[in-house]
Structures are given as C-alpha cells and as structure tokens.
Design a protein around this motif. Sequence first.
Motif, PDB file in Angstrom:
ATOM      1  N   ILE A 161       0.770  -0.983   0.131  1.00  0.00           N
ATOM      2  CA  ILE A 161      -0.054   0.442   0.130  1.00  0.00           C
ATOM      3  C   ILE A 161       0.864   1.331   0.061  1.00  0.00           C
ATOM      4  N   LEU A 162       0.716   1.998  -0.765  1.00  0.00           N
ATOM      5  CA  LEU A 162       1.269   3.846  -0.253  1.00  0.00           C
ATOM      6  C   LEU A 162       0.624   4.824   0.185  1.00  0.00           C
ATOM      7  N   ILE A 163       0.887   5.807   1.184  1.00  0.00           N
ATOM      8  CA  ILE A 163       0.479   6.211   1.660  1.00  0.00           C
ATOM      9  C   ILE A 163       1.581   7.281   1.913  1.00  0.00           C
ATOM     10  N   GLY A 164       0.941   8.103   2.449  1.00  0.00           N
ATOM     11  CA  GLY A 164       1.673   9.877   2.086  1.00  0.00           C
ATOM     12  C   GLY A 164       0.947  11.264   1.627  1.00  0.00           C
ATOM     13  N   GLN A 165       0.915  12.288   1.770  1.00  0.00           N
ATOM     14  CA  GLN A 165       0.586  13.452   1.676  1.00  0.00           C
ATOM     15  C   GLN A 165      -0.042  13.641   0.267  1.00  0.00           C
ATOM     16  N   SER A 166      -0.721  14.416   0.227  1.00  0.00           N
ATOM     17  CA  SER A 166      -1.049  14.792  -1.118  1.00  0.00           C
ATOM     18  C   SER A 166      -0.773  15.335  -1.808  1.00  0.00           C
ATOM     19  N   GLY A 167      -0.881  15.247  -3.239  1.00  0.00           N
ATOM     20  CA  GLY A 167       0.251  15.124  -4.440  1.00  0.00           C
ATOM     21  C   GLY A 167       1.948  14.748  -3.970  1.00  0.00           C
ATOM     22  N   VAL A 168       2.254  13.838  -3.723  1.00  0.00           N
ATOM     23  CA  VAL A 168       3.368  13.494  -3.382  1.00  0.00           C
ATOM     24  C   VAL A 168       3.244  11.994  -5.056  1.00  0.00           C
ATOM     25  N   GLY A 169       2.223  12.135  -5.095  1.00  0.00           N
ATOM     26  CA  GLY A 169       2.387  10.603  -6.543  1.00  0.00           C
ATOM     27  C   GLY A 169       2.244   9.590  -6.601  1.00  0.00           C
ATOM     28  N   LYS A 170       1.457   9.343  -5.605  1.00  0.00           N
ATOM     29  CA  LYS A 170       0.988   7.942  -4.944  1.00  0.00           C
ATOM     30  C   LYS A 170       0.076   7.347  -6.738  1.00  0.00           C
ATOM     31  N   SER A 171      -1.067   7.525  -6.919  1.00  0.00           N
ATOM     32  CA  SER A 171      -1.340   7.504  -8.234  1.00  0.00           C
ATOM     33  C   SER A 171      -1.237   7.165  -9.217  1.00  0.00           C
ATOM     34  N   SER A 172       0.115   8.672  -9.645  1.00  0.00           N
ATOM     35  CA  SER A 172       0.848   8.774 -10.860  1.00  0.00           C
ATOM     36  C   SER A 172       1.729   7.214 -10.819  1.00  0.00           C
ATOM     37  N   LEU A 173       1.959   6.792  -9.868  1.00  0.00           N
ATOM     38  CA  LEU A 173       3.000   5.604  -9.411  1.00  0.00           C
ATOM     39  C   LEU A 173       2.580   4.162  -9.435  1.00  0.00           C
ATOM     40  N   VAL A 174       1.856   3.851  -9.264  1.00  0.00           N
ATOM     41  CA  VAL A 174       0.672   3.109  -9.567  1.00  0.00           C
ATOM     42  C   VAL A 174       0.080   2.574 -10.875  1.00  0.00           C
ATOM     43  N   ALA A 175      -0.370   3.612 -11.256  1.00  0.00           N
ATOM     44  CA  ALA A 175      -0.547   3.884 -12.919  1.00  0.00           C
ATOM     45  C   ALA A 175       0.765   3.453 -14.015  1.00  0.00           C
ATOM     46  N   ALA A 176       2.008   4.173 -13.302  1.00  0.00           N
ATOM     47  CA  ALA A 176       2.945   3.942 -13.967  1.00  0.00           C
ATOM     48  C   ALA A 176       3.288   2.285 -13.597  1.00  0.00           C
ATOM     49  N   LEU A 177       3.363   1.642 -12.705  1.00  0.00           N
ATOM     50  CA  LEU A 177       3.704   0.244 -12.744  1.00  0.00           C
ATOM     51  C   LEU A 177       3.181  -0.204 -13.201  1.00  0.00           C
ATOM     52  N   LEU A 178       1.627  -0.620 -13.396  1.00  0.00           N
ATOM     53  CA  LEU A 178       1.095  -1.102 -13.813  1.00  0.00           C
ATOM     54  C   LEU A 178       0.582  -1.315 -15.103  1.00  0.00           C
ATOM     55  N   ALA A 213       0.397  -8.771 -12.149  1.00  0.00           N
ATOM     56  CA  ALA A 213       0.264 -10.104 -13.030  1.00  0.00           C
ATOM     57  C   ALA A 213       1.437 -10.821 -12.544  1.00  0.00           C
ATOM     58  N   ASN A 214       2.364 -10.162 -11.271  1.00  0.00           N
ATOM     59  CA  ASN A 214       3.196 -11.656 -11.139  1.00  0.00           C
ATOM     60  C   ASN A 214       2.988 -11.736  -9.628  1.00  0.00           C
ATOM     61  N   GLY A 215       2.252 -11.706  -9.168  1.00  0.00           N
ATOM     62  CA  GLY A 215       1.305 -12.046  -7.926  1.00  0.00           C
ATOM     63  C   GLY A 215       1.946 -10.543  -6.759  1.00  0.00           C
ATOM     64  N   GLY A 216       0.752 -10.879  -5.847  1.00  0.00           N
ATOM     65  CA  GLY A 216       0.544  -9.244  -4.859  1.00  0.00           C
ATOM     66  C   GLY A 216      -0.644  -8.541  -4.894  1.00  0.00           C
ATOM     67  N   ALA A 217       0.168  -7.351  -4.938  1.00  0.00           N
ATOM     68  CA  ALA A 217      -0.849  -6.057  -5.936  1.00  0.00           C
ATOM     69  C   ALA A 217      -0.382  -4.703  -5.080  1.00  0.00           C
ATOM     70  N   TRP A 218      -0.928  -3.644  -5.744  1.00  0.00           N
ATOM     71  CA  TRP A 218      -0.792  -2.464  -4.985  1.00  0.00           C
ATOM     72  C   TRP A 218      -2.271  -2.325  -5.015  1.00  0.00           C
ATOM     73  N   ILE A 219      -2.337  -1.077  -3.418  1.00  0.00           N
ATOM     74  CA  ILE A 219      -3.218  -0.497  -2.949  1.00  0.00           C
ATOM     75  C   ILE A 219      -2.905   0.935  -3.175  1.00  0.00           C
ATOM     76  N   ASP A 220      -4.050   1.466  -3.651  1.00  0.00           N
ATOM     77  CA  ASP A 220      -3.285   3.486  -3.187  1.00  0.00           C
ATOM     78  C   ASP A 220      -4.217   3.802  -2.951  1.00  0.00           C
ATOM     79  N   SER A 221      -4.330   4.194  -2.270  1.00  0.00           N
ATOM     80  CA  SER A 221      -5.017   5.312  -0.951  1.00  0.00           C
ATOM     81  C   SER A 221      -5.781   6.768  -0.714  1.00  0.00           C
ATOM     82  N   PRO A 222      -5.659   7.188  -0.727  1.00  0.00           N
ATOM     83  CA  PRO A 222      -6.287   8.811  -0.562  1.00  0.00           C
ATOM     84  C   PRO A 222      -4.952   9.805   0.249  1.00  0.00           C
ATOM     85  N   GLY A 223      -4.542  10.623   0.320  1.00  0.00           N
ATOM     86  CA  GLY A 223      -3.386  11.478   0.643  1.00  0.00           C
ATOM     87  C   GLY A 223      -3.780  12.303   2.067  1.00  0.00           C
ATOM     88  N   VAL A 224      -3.058  12.017   2.280  1.00  0.00           N
ATOM     89  CA  VAL A 224      -2.793  12.615   3.538  1.00  0.00           C
ATOM     90  C   VAL A 224      -2.434  14.508   3.419  1.00  0.00           C
TER      91      VAL A 224
END
Length: 298
Positions: A161-178, A213-224
């Motif tokens: 799971i990715l956690i962090g402040q709003s705007g640090v790019g969590k969703s962009s990271l998940v999108a790039a990884l996927l 695809a290679n097992g496991g998962a990412w969870i994107d979470s709302p920024g805080v």
Amino acid sequence: MSRVARVFARHNQMADIAVDHEPPRRLRLHRRFRDLACGDRVELDAVGEQVARQLDRDNVLVRRDGFGRRKVIAANIDCVWIVIAPEPAPSRNLIDRFLVAILNLPARPRLLVNKQDTGPAEPPEWLAAYRELDLDPLYVSARTGYGLDELAAAAAGHTNILIGQSGVGKSSLVAALLDQYGIADAMAPATGDLAASGEGRHTTVTAQWYPLANGGAWIDSPGVRDFTPEIPSLDTLERGFPDIAERAVACRFRDCRHQTEPGCAVRAAIDAGELPAERLQAWHELAAEIPAQTRARG
C-alpha cells in the motif's frame, strides 16, 4: 456453493468485489459489513450477488479522524510504502505517525522518494535518522520510470500500500507500475497535479486494490495532510518507536516519560546525537493523545 473474493474498493454501502481473475463487480452490502475495507477477503453467496461472510484479517490499517472516530483504510497488508517527494515538502512528524500504525500491524515499512526525474537528489540530512529503522529510501520517478524496476521487484508477491501526503504522486506511481508490469489500462488510477498552493489535490477518494500480474497487489490510498494512528495503550506507542523503546530500558525509572526525570537514557541519546529530538517530540505528542482515544473508545 460460496466463493472467496477480494474487496477492491469500498464505496459507502457498496463495494467493488472480485473473485480470482474476474473483473470486480459493485455489490450492495448488508449493514453488518460496515467495517469492510479494501483488501478484505469475503465469501459470496451461492449466486455471487451478496457478501455472506467476512473472513479473518491478517491485519488492518486504521486511523482516527478529527472527531476521534475509527476509520479503516485497508486490510491484509504486507508492506507499507511511505511516499515523499520534493514537493509538497516532506513532513517528519507525519512519517513518525505513519510508523506507529505500520509497526503495529505489523507490516514492513518502506520509504519511497518520488519525483526524482533526473535521478536521486541529495537526500535531506534528517532521513539518515531512519536508517536504523530499516527505512533506507528507494528513489523513483513515475514520470521517467527511474527506479521502477527496483520498486516492482521489491513489491512482487506482496500486498503493498502507498500512503503519504496529497500530491506526492502515489496514484501516478501505481499507474506507471501497472502500465509497465501489471494489469489493463482500464483499471489504472486517476491522477492529478499539485494545487497552486503547493498542497496536493485529493485525487484518490478511497483505497483501491490493483492485482499484479506477477502476484501480489498495489493498494492506492487517499492522500492526507495529517494522520492520527490508533493508540490504545503506551505499549502500542512504544512499538511504533523502537529506537526510543530500545533506549528506554536503560532509563533510571521504569515509568520514565523522558521529560525531566533524572537518569533518562532517551534524552541522553538525544544529547549525544544518537537520536533526533524530533522523534521524542513526536512520541510526546502521540502519548498525550492516548487518554482522548481511550475516552472515545469508551
């Protein structure tokens, strides 16, 4: 015959739920499943139209909101990636608060420095204090792909799971990884830019599960912008500060609160430069919140 499924996202009285590799479907939940969260495992009824039973959790990541209410973020997590970036400026206090929640799951905490578009910049000096907590940072860029191979390898086979402040790019990271290693574009998360003030916009509104695809998962979470971990006792707090707890055993008094007591080994470590004063400051702030949380639970 019932089937085991995974909760991909929770939307008030509805949840996106999927069985194996099937696309998730949005189902209405009975009120007894009000605690259901992203990452939970459930059993569906014979026709697959309702949740029949919530399965036991390995762990659950929660926080307290501004009114002291318990808010479940996600369940069944192996690794929590604390994402920071040059902008918005990292908050040491926020990292310390995250660590209390992570180390009490328990799960492995990792530090991820995003927006390193030209390679890793010189790390801020204060990051060195977290090395003894196994938080050596991993540098990445969602924009250029820098460091994503290393990140994908570290995440493989785990629920991350990715956690962090709003705007640090969590969703962009998940999108790039996927996009590079994972699943269909149709399931990629929405992304946003920093607001004019420099504070992040809340692009992600609920935790979302993305299988790998290679097992496991990412969870994107709302920024805080702030985070209050659930702290039912002093023992819980100490598990979140192992660097302080380790030194506290040498304090003269067993119930030392590391304030003005003589023979305090924690303050001695700060005076010797072995421990950042900011860590103890965060410890005191959270210790002061324990009575209020205890009243809220009662």
